[in-house]
Design a protein around this motif. Structure first.
Motif, PDB file in Angstrom:
ATOM      1  N   GLY A 241      -6.320   7.365  13.314  1.00  0.00           N
ATOM      2  CA  GLY A 241      -5.042   7.736  12.713  1.00  0.00           C
ATOM      3  C   GLY A 241      -4.727   6.889  11.497  1.00  0.00           C
ATOM      4  O   GLY A 241      -4.237   7.395  10.480  1.00  0.00           O
ATOM      5  N   PHE A 242      -5.028   5.593  11.584  1.00  0.00           N
ATOM      6  CA  PHE A 242      -4.803   4.694  10.458  1.00  0.00           C
ATOM      7  C   PHE A 242      -5.737   5.049   9.306  1.00  0.00           C
ATOM      8  O   PHE A 242      -5.315   5.110   8.136  1.00  0.00           O
ATOM      9  N   ASP A 243      -6.998   5.271   9.609  1.00  0.00           N
ATOM     10  CA  ASP A 243      -8.004   5.592   8.594  1.00  0.00           C
ATOM     11  C   ASP A 243      -7.618   6.850   7.816  1.00  0.00           C
ATOM     12  O   ASP A 243      -7.795   6.922   6.590  1.00  0.00           O
ATOM     13  N   GLU A 244      -7.098   7.828   8.512  1.00  0.00           N
ATOM     14  CA  GLU A 244      -6.747   9.105   7.874  1.00  0.00           C
ATOM     15  C   GLU A 244      -5.409   9.039   7.140  1.00  0.00           C
ATOM     16  O   GLU A 244      -5.148   9.861   6.252  1.00  0.00           O
ATOM     17  N   SER A 245      -4.579   8.054   7.474  1.00  0.00           N
ATOM     18  CA  SER A 245      -3.266   7.938   6.839  1.00  0.00           C
ATOM     19  C   SER A 245      -3.303   7.151   5.540  1.00  0.00           C
ATOM     20  O   SER A 245      -2.408   7.300   4.694  1.00  0.00           O
ATOM     21  N   PHE A 246      -4.313   6.276   5.380  1.00  0.00           N
ATOM     22  CA  PHE A 246      -4.394   5.415   4.198  1.00  0.00           C
ATOM     23  C   PHE A 246      -5.786   5.542   3.583  1.00  0.00           C
ATOM     24  O   PHE A 246      -6.756   4.964   4.086  1.00  0.00           O
ATOM     25  N   ASP A 247      -5.880   6.292   2.479  1.00  0.00           N
ATOM     26  CA  ASP A 247      -7.183   6.580   1.879  1.00  0.00           C
ATOM     27  C   ASP A 247      -7.870   5.352   1.309  1.00  0.00           C
ATOM     28  O   ASP A 247      -9.102   5.326   1.201  1.00  0.00           O
ATOM     29  N   ASP A 248      -7.109   4.310   0.935  1.00  0.00           N
ATOM     30  CA  ASP A 248      -7.724   3.126   0.324  1.00  0.00           C
ATOM     31  C   ASP A 248      -7.733   1.915   1.265  1.00  0.00           C
ATOM     32  O   ASP A 248      -7.943   0.791   0.838  1.00  0.00           O
ATOM     33  N   LEU A 249      -7.501   2.163   2.541  1.00  0.00           N
ATOM     34  CA  LEU A 249      -7.611   1.105   3.554  1.00  0.00           C
ATOM     35  C   LEU A 249      -8.605   1.561   4.614  1.00  0.00           C
ATOM     36  O   LEU A 249      -8.475   2.653   5.161  1.00  0.00           O
ATOM     37  N   HIS A 250      -9.592   0.706   4.888  1.00  0.00           N
ATOM     38  CA  HIS A 250     -10.719   1.123   5.717  1.00  0.00           C
ATOM     39  C   HIS A 250     -10.865   0.180   6.915  1.00  0.00           C
ATOM     40  O   HIS A 250     -11.398  -0.928   6.775  1.00  0.00           O
ATOM     41  N   PRO A 251     -10.394   0.592   8.100  1.00  0.00           N
ATOM     42  CA  PRO A 251     -10.492  -0.275   9.287  1.00  0.00           C
ATOM     43  C   PRO A 251     -11.934  -0.425   9.756  1.00  0.00           C
ATOM     44  O   PRO A 251     -12.582   0.547  10.121  1.00  0.00           O
TER      45      PRO A 251
END
Length: 375
Positions: A241-251
């Motif tokens: 969910g985090f990965d798909e919500s923030f295109d320039d942040l990569h967990p």
């Protein structure tokens, strides 16, 4: 002496003075041992130096929260001239205080300075207590209560407690230009199971501005993570969910620690093998406990590119699920490690009984002197 714990469904009120004080003393010992166990895990390579520092901060926060609560309920069961309640604890599942206790603490903390301004200072209260003892030859219970409440509010003004919600913080790890790597950490007191839960996330930032200084993204990230910090959600669900919500942040890596449940023959009534182990151990006061500790880890296996808009692409993480247990999809983690921390006598009984399901559980055996042995 038997601990007096009036019980109602899954909660109990510690209305007996001595039982209440033994309960808080027990947790004072447990939280002290947790820091030593984290040090052993670091020595084994299970935790990095940065992770140990983060965990230690939250464990200290848990200790400070229990210290504040012990001041609040220091005179429980005594005639203080007014009813102030007693600690509500979850005896069925967690062995920790109920979530409502932390919510009340948060409200008290917001008004702590105002309360302190309207109270006599510590030295004045102590002097009045001595004067009452000498002149009236009576126990100054009401003054003791006033002092305990002052100490309670003072603990909260010191800060660094473990609250119901502990908002995300960010630490730089590496990289200065196009790819910056950060460690994010936050924690909650899970209202569903009444347990502290600690989260860590390593991510890469490819945005224009550093994440911690980005006035738009950083508040959005904090709000998103706190909204997803539910013990019932799998790490895979949170990370995707985090990965798909923030295109320039990569967990790249996510970790979750569940602190508890705490088992005690004197204070809790959980079902299962640990109940029987503690009952048979017959440990002395202070040694009658065991604390579960669960460590979940989710790691990124590779990166793929997905189309975004008409001409753009974005990176998406593909997370590795446990290939060995056959339960990777079920747990939503790359691996899950279960541990239990307990004193020597309960461990001896546990080793003798060898109940099913405990062979894969790591045992950290602690001694009153602070030694920690891993089995």
């Amino acid at each position: 002496m038997t601990d007096s714990i009036p019980q109602q469904s899954d909660r109990a009120a510690l209305t007996d003075l001595f039982a209440s004080r033994r309960y808080f003393a027990k947790f004072e010992r447990i939280t002290a041992h947790l820091g030593r166990v984290a040090a052993v895990m670091q020595a084994e390579g299970a935790l990095s130096t940065q992770e140990v520092e983060v965990l230690t901060t939250y464990v200290q926060g848990i200790a400070y929260t229990f210290k504040a609560l012990s001041m609040k309920y220091l005179l429980v069961g005594r005639d203080t001239g007014q009813f102030f309640g007693s600690l509500a604890m979850d005896i069925e599942e967690s062995g920790f205080p109920m979530f409502s206790e932390l919510m009340v603490m948060a409200n008290d903390a917001a008004q702590a300075r105002r309360h302190l301004e309207g109270m006599p200072d510590t030295e004045t209260l102590k002097r009045e207590m001595v004067e009452q003892i000498i002149s009236e030859r009576t126990i100054p219970t009401r003054l003791q209560f006033a002092l305990s409440q002052r100490l309670y509010y003072e603990e909260m003004t010191k800060g660094h407690l473990f609250w119901a919600q502990n908002d995300p913080q960010i630490q730089w790890v590496s990289g200065l230009d196009e790819r910056r790597r950060y460690l994010l950490h936050w924690a909650v007191y899970d209202s569903q199971v009444n347990l502290p839960t600690i989260y860590l996330m390593e991510l890469e930032d490819t945005g224009r501005a550093p994440l911690g200084k980005d006035e738009r993204r950083w508040p959005e990230v904090q709000a998103h993570l706190m909204a997803q910090s539910l013990g019932g959600l799998k790490l895979l669900t949170i990370a995707k969910g985090f990965d798909e919500s923030f295109d320039d942040l990569h967990p790249k890596r996510m970790r979750r620690f569940h602190v508890g449940p705490m088992y005690s023959h004197a204070f809790t009534r959980q079902s299962g093998p640990m109940r029987d182990v503690l009952a048979e151990a017959g440990s002395p006061v202070g040694q009658d406990w065991a604390l579960a500790w669960t460590d979940e880890v989710l790691e990124s296996e590779r990166v793929i590119e997905e189309r975004s808009g008409w001409f753009g692409t974005v990176e998406r993480e593909v997370f590795a699920l446990d290939p060995f247990s056959g339960q990777g999809a079920e747990t939503g983690a790359t691996r899950m490690d279960r541990s239990i921390i307990l004193p020597e006598r309960p461990y001896q009984v546990l080793a003798e009984k060898a109940p099913p399901g405990f062979s894969s559980v790591t045992k950290y055996v602690v001694s009153p002197g602070g030694r920690v042995l891993r089995y």
